[in-house]
Design a protein around this motif. Structure first.
Motif: not given
Length: 363
Positions: A109-138
């Motif tokens: 998410l850092k690539l978007f250079t947004a002022k703020f970033s959110i990882s919002h995971i609703v489904d337990y099976t949504e687990n593809f690049n889980f580590e990278s996404l959550n590391l990059s989120a505020d």
């Protein structure tokens, strides 16, 4: 930061279409006070961007297949090309918030250079690049404890926010009419593998005095090997009504005697900890008969059964004349819980969490 007059990009694993899920409802609610862009997951029947419910849906952007299979360094380089293509679809090219519900792509998410970033995971099976996404989120959000626990391995700013409720009836709109036949309602995707067709057959076969209505997409190809699916089709008191628009769901639930959830929770476990449809059902005020749902285990809002061994006993008690679930006090409890979790209320809660997170990040 107030969630007003902001430019917000929502990354979704689900297309913008007839079936509205949490990411669609968040987009619609946020669009009341912000410029919202909704990124469709892949090319579909739409050939260009379009607007719906004051949300700009982006479909015409560059995608590069196979990024998630590459080493992170190369993946980031290619994702930059995708991000650049997406930002060109947004007026001004700069965004205040990037809000991702999707771990399968654009997971830095850092690539978007947004002022703020959110990882919002609703489904337990949504687990593809889980580590990278959550590391990059505020900020990291989920509707279930088990996903929050996994997020905490990669991010210190993790919060649980329940599903939102899209519509609520008022107490005086609810009428438990005395009809010749009671009828239960299920609304949702009937092609998912989690549905317990054996339980549905047992209920409808045992209680031929009750009608069971099912609303949602249904295709036989998804159930070819399920003998109970075909047994259900043979029952006269099971009626499949097909897909209905989201804005008609409230009326369908208002006419129901009760709402129904029959899932294979023992087989699929944590994926079924918190079904989105339950909050939708609660907003109707109607009693809910459900398979075991972990996140509601201590709330006393549902009548839950464990498996087919106690299914009929629990249901007969649930539907009986002296059932506690049909009393006005219980109706009020369900409506109160839903009203505390509307999408508007969830956004107020998230705004507060964003500001506390910003303060922590600045310390």
């Amino acid at each position: 930061m107030k969630l007003v007059d902001k430019k917000i990009l929502i990354i979704s694993p689900d297309d913008w279409g007839f079936l509205s899920l949490s990411k669609h409802y968040y987009a619609k609610e946020l669009a009341k006070n912000n410029d919202v862009y909704f990124l469709n997951p892949k090319e579909n029947e739409y050939k260009s961007d379009f607007e719906s419910s004051n949300v700009t849906v982006i479909t015409d952007y560059r995608t590069i297949p196979g990024i998630s299979k590459l080493p992170l360094k190369f993946a980031n380089s290619l994702m930059k090309l995708e991000v650049s293509s997406i930002l060109k679809r947004i007026d001004g090219h700069e965004i205040d918030i990037v809000w991702s519900f999707d771990t399968s792509r654009l997971f830095n998410l850092k690539l978007f250079t947004a002022k703020f970033s959110i990882s919002h995971i609703v489904d337990y099976t949504e687990n593809f690049n889980f580590e990278s996404l959550n590391l990059s989120a505020d900020l990291c959000l989920s509707v279930v404890e088990c996903v929050c626990d996994r997020m905490k391995l990669y991010n210190r700013n993790v919060f649980k926010i329940d599903h939102g409720c899209s519509s609520i009836v008022t107490a005086d709109e609810i009428e438990f009419e005395i009809k010749e036949r009671s009828h239960g309602v299920y609304v949702g995707n009937l092609n998912i593998k989690y549905i317990d067709w054996e339980a549905i057959f047992m209920l409808a076969y045992e209680r031929s005095d009750i009608d069971f209505y099912f609303y949602g997409p249904l295709d036989e190809k998804y159930h070819l090997e399920n003998v109970y699916y075909y047994k259900v089709l043979e029952l006269n008191n099971v009626i499949f009504k097909g897909v209905i628009p989201s804005d008609e769901v409230k009326e369908v639930l208002a006419k129901a005697s009760f709402c129904l959830v029959c899932y294979l929770y023992k087989e699929f476990g944590r994926q079924l900890d918190n079904s989105h449809k339950i909050m939708q059902y609660l907003g109707s005020g109607k009693p809910i008969f459900s398979s075991y749902t972990y996140e509601y285990r201590n709330k006393n809002l549902l009548c839950m059964y464990n498996d087919t061994t106690d299914l009929i006993t629990k249901f007969n008690r649930f539907i009986s004349d002296d059932s506690d679930y049909f009393k006005e006090t219980r109706v009020s409890e369900r409506l109160k819980y839903a009203s505390e979790n509307t999408y508007a209320m969830q956004i107020v809660k998230i705004e507060s969490i964003i500001n506390s997170t910003i303060n922590k990040l600045e310390d």
